[in-house]
Design an enzyme around this catalytic site. Structure first.
Site, short mmCIF file in Angstrom:
data_model
loop_
_atom_site.label_atom_id
_atom_site.label_comp_id
_atom_site.label_asym_id
_atom_site.label_seq_id
_atom_site.Cartn_x
_atom_site.Cartn_y
_atom_site.Cartn_z
N GLY A 59 19.49 42.29 44.05
CA GLY A 59 19.98 43.40 44.99
C GLY A 59 19.68 42.69 46.92
N CYS A 103 14.71 40.39 39.62
CA CYS A 103 14.25 40.46 41.23
C CYS A 103 14.74 42.12 41.26
CB CYS A 103 15.40 39.85 41.97
SG CYS A 103 15.28 38.87 43.34
N TYR A 104 15.83 42.34 42.22
CA TYR A 104 15.53 43.79 43.14
C TYR A 104 14.88 44.83 41.50
CZ TYR A 104 16.68 48.08 44.86
OH TYR A 104 17.29 49.66 45.27
N HIS A 130 15.97 34.83 38.74
CA HIS A 130 17.55 35.00 38.66
C HIS A 130 17.49 34.01 37.22
CE1 HIS A 130 18.61 37.42 41.78
NE2 HIS A 130 17.52 36.47 42.13
N GLU A 150 20.19 33.66 35.39
CA GLU A 150 21.55 34.35 34.89
C GLU A 150 21.47 32.50 35.98
OE1 GLU A 150 20.53 36.69 38.47
OE2 GLU A 150 19.63 36.43 36.81
N SER A 204 54.38 36.64 34.24
CA SER A 204 55.28 36.31 35.04
C SER A 204 54.69 34.31 34.68
CB SER A 204 53.89 35.90 36.22
OG SER A 204 52.41 35.54 35.34
N GLY A 247 51.80 32.72 34.05
CA GLY A 247 50.92 32.15 34.01
C GLY A 247 50.36 32.90 32.79
N VAL A 248 49.15 32.80 32.48
CA VAL A 248 48.20 32.09 30.91
C VAL A 248 48.25 33.95 31.24
CG1 VAL A 248 46.08 31.96 29.77
CG2 VAL A 248 46.78 30.84 31.37
N ASP A 249 47.37 35.13 32.05
CA ASP A 249 46.91 35.99 31.96
C ASP A 249 48.29 37.06 31.12
OD1 ASP A 249 45.52 35.01 33.09
OD2 ASP A 249 45.13 36.61 35.00
N SER A 250 49.46 37.41 31.86
CA SER A 250 50.28 37.95 31.50
C SER A 250 51.53 37.29 30.00
CB SER A 250 52.19 37.85 32.80
OG SER A 250 52.23 36.71 32.71
N LYS A 253 38.65 34.79 32.63
CA LYS A 253 39.52 34.58 32.59
C LYS A 253 39.14 33.06 31.38
CE LYS A 253 43.27 32.63 34.16
NZ LYS A 253 45.02 33.15 34.37
#
Length: 512
Positions: free
Chosen positions: A56, A83-84, A170, A172, A224, A226-229, A368
Site C-alpha cells: 500500500g 511490503c506494507y 513484491h 507478484e 454484445s 464479445g467474448v464475455d457476453s 479475461k
C-alpha cells in the site's frame, strides 16, 4: 462459493494487488480481493485457508495508517504480508520500524539467510523488486529473519509456529525472480491447498449455483458479440436451457457493420437471440453529455430501460444476466481498500440503484484470460474467442467530449481501417486490444494545396494477459504509416493521426 477453499487478499491500496490475485490464480487456487477493513464476521463465513496482506502507498507509522481487524491474526490460518503487509505484521506483534528518508524503488539482490518453506526450489540469491519507504528495524518476539538485501536486514521474516510470513519485496511482479514459486510455496505448501480450481470445476459449481438461484424462472442475457457476453450466454444456456433469452441491443455506439455482423456471429452459438435497435434512443440520451462518468451512467440507465421493456414483451422475466468480469468489479467499486474508484463500468457502477429485474453475473469472479479458457471449454469458436475486448459503453468512451452522429461516423471509419490493417499485416492476434480514439481538438493541415482544420484521432494498441496491466504494442512503423495514410486520405474530416505509447499503469487502456 460455499465449500470452495480460498485465499483472502486484504487490499491496502497497492497498485500490484490484482497481480497477487493473478499469480495465485495461476496456481489453480481461487482467491478473492477484499478491502483491508473487510468485516471479520463476513470473512469467517468464507472457507478461508490463507490470508495475504497486500502492499500500500501509506506508512504504517503515519496517523492515518490502515489496519485490519486484529481478529484476522487469530483465525489460525497462514498469513503472508507483502511490503506494507510485512510492516503491519511487525507493528501488530510489537516490532519496531524505521521511516526511510528516501523510498527504495527497483531491483535489489536478495539473499536467503535461513531455510524456510517459502524458499523451496529457489536459489540462495535472486533479484527482487522493492517499492517501499519504511522498513523493520527490530523483529517482534517469535519472528526470525529468513532473508535480506544489502540495504534491508529484514527483507523476509517468519514466525514458523504461527505460520506468519512477511516479505519486504513484491513477489507478484515480473521483475522478482521466482516470485510465482514463492507464492506457490505459500498457497500450495504452507496453506496446503490442492491447486484444483479449474474451469471444469467452475462450470460445475456455477451451473449448480445458477440453477439454485434461478430455478424455472425466465432470464434474459445482455449480449454484445464479445467474448464475455457470449461465454455468459453459453454458461446460462447449460444451466437453464430454454428459459434463457439473449438480447442484443444495437445502441448506435457499435463499430462499423457490427449491428449486422454480431447477430450473424451469435447465431452460431445456438442460443435464442433477439435484436433490438435502440440506436436513436441512446444517441439522443447522450446529447450534450461530456463527462465520462455521466456517459457511463446514462448508458447504463438506458440499457436497463431497454432490457426491462424487452422483458415485458417476453413476459414474466425475473432475472437479467450480463458478462461482468472481475476487473470490472475491481475498477468500478472502491474494492481496493483506500484506493479510489477508477471508473464506473456501465454494467457495474453505472447501473441504476433500482431495477425491476434481479441481476445475475456468473463471470464476475473471473479475469479475461480465464473467461477465454472457459469459452473454449464450452465450445465457443475462435472468431469470437479471439476478438479484442470492446467496452460496454462502446464508442461513447472512445469519443472524448460530446457524442454526435458525425463524430461517431468518423470514428467508425477510422477504427475499421485500423483493425483491418492489423489483420492484413498479421498484427491483430498479437495485440490484446486495439482501437481509435476521437480527440476533442482540431489541428491545421494541408490537403491538395488547401488549408484544413479538422479532427485528430489517436491509435491505441496494447499487449496484456488479463487487462489489469498492459504495455503499448510495438506495431511496426510501416503498419502505422499505412494506417495513418489511409485514414487521412479516406476519412474526410480527419487530418492528423497520433499513436498512444502509454502503459497501464499509470494510464488505463481506454481513454475514458
Amino acid at each position: 462459493m460455499a465449500g470452495r477453499e480460498i485465499i483472502l487478499i486484504l487490499d491496502f491500496g497497492s497498485q500490484y494487488t490484482q497481480l497477487i490475485a493473478r499469480r495465485i490464480r495461476e496456481e489453480k487456487v481461487f482467491c478473492e480481493i477484499v478491502p483491508f477493513n473487510f468485516p471479520l464476521s463476513e470473512a469467517m463465513k468464507k472457507p478461508v485457508r490463507g490470508i495475504v496482506l497486500s502492499g500500500g502507498p501509506n506508512s504504517v507509522l503515519s496517523e492515518d495508517a490502515y489496519f485490519c481487524d486484529d481478529g484476522y491474526f487469530k483465525l489460525g490460518v497462514p498469513i503472508l504480508g507483502i511490503c506494507y503487509g510485512l510492516q503491519l505484521i511487525a507493528k501488530q506483534f510489537g516490532g519496531d520500524l524505521v521511516a526511510s528518508r528516501s523510498r527504495e524503488y527497483g531491483r535489489s539482490r536478495f539473499s536467503i539467510t535461513t531455510e524456510s518453506h517459502m524458499w523451496n526450489g529457489l536459489p540462495a540469491e535472486f533479484t527482487v523488486w522493492m517499492s517501499h519507504g519504511d522498513s523493520v528495524s527490530h523483529l517482534p518476539n517469535g519472528f526470525r529473519q529468513i532473508g535480506k538485501t544489502e540495504s534491508v536486514a529484514y527483507a523476509a521474516v517468519e514466525d514458523a509456529d504461527r505460520r506468519i510470513f512477511g516479505l519486504q519485496f513484491h513477489p507478484e511482479v515480473f521483475h522478482t525472480e521466482g516470485g510465482s514459486r514463492i507464492l506457490s510455496n505459500f498457497v500450495l505448501g504452507v496453506c496446503g491447498l490442492a491447486g484444483d480450481w479449474t474451469m471444469e470445476s467452475f462450470v460445475q459449481s456455477q451451473v449448480a449455483a445458477i440453477r439454485e438461484r434461478v430455478g424455472k424462472e425466465k432470464i434474459i442475457c445482455a449480449i454484445s458479440g464479445g467474448v464475455d457476453s457470449a461465454v455468459c450466454a453459453l454458461l446460462l444456456s447449460q444451466a437453464v436451457g430454454k428459459n434463457l433469452t439473449s438480447v442484443f441491443v444495437d445502441n448506435g455506439l457499435l463499430r462499423l457493420n457490427e449491428g449486422k455482423d454480431v447477430p450473424e456471429a451469435l447465431a452460431e452459438l445456438k442460443v435464442n437471440v433477439r435484436k433490438v435497435d435502440a440506436s436513436e434512443r441512446f444517441v439522443s440520451a447522450l446529447a450534450g453529455v461530456v463527462d465520462p462518468e455521466v456517459k457511463r451512467k446514462t448508458i447504463g440507465r438506458v440499457f436497463i430501460e431497454v432490457f426491462e421493456e424487452e422483458a415485458g414483451r417476453i413476459g414474466n422475466v425475473r432475472f437479467l444476466a450480463q458478462g461482468t468480469l472481475y476487473p470490472d468489479v475491481i475498477e468500478s467499486v472502491s474494492f481496493k481498500g483506500p484506493s479510489a474508484t477508477i471508473k464506473s463500468h456501465h454494467n457495474v457502477g453505472g447501473l441504476p440503484e433500482r431495477m425491476k429485474m434481479e441481476l445475475v453475473e456468473p463471470l464476475k469472479e473471473l479475469f479475461k484470460d480465464e473467461v477465454r479458457s472457459l469459452g473454449r471449454l464450452l465450445g465457443l469458436g475462435d472468431e469470437i474467442l479471439g476478438r479484442h475486448p470492446f467496452p460496454g459503453p462502446g464508442l461513447a468512451v472512445r469519443i472524448l467530449g460530446e457524442i454526435t452522429l458525425d463524430r461517431l461516423n468518423l470514428l467508425r471509419q477510422a477504427d475499421d481501417i485500423f483493425i483491418r490493417a492489423l489483420r492484413r499485416h498479421s498484427q491483430y492476434d498479437r495485440i490484446w486490444q486495439a482501437f481509435c480514439v476521437m480527440l476533442p481538438v482540431q489541428t491545421v493541415g494541408v490537403m491538395g494545396d488547401e488549408r484544413t482544420y479538422e479532427n485528430v484521432v489517436a491509435l491505441r494498441a496494447v499487449t496484456s494477459t488479463d487487462g489489469m496491466t498492459a504495455d503499448w504494442a510495438r506495431i511496426p512503423d510501416n503498419v502505422l504509416a499505412d494506417v495513418s495514410s489511409e485514414i487521412i486520405n479516406r476519412v474526410k474530416g480527419i487530418n492528423r493521426v497520433v499513436y498512444d505509447i502509454s502503459s497501464k499503469p499509470p494510464a488505463t487502456i481506454e481513454w475514458e
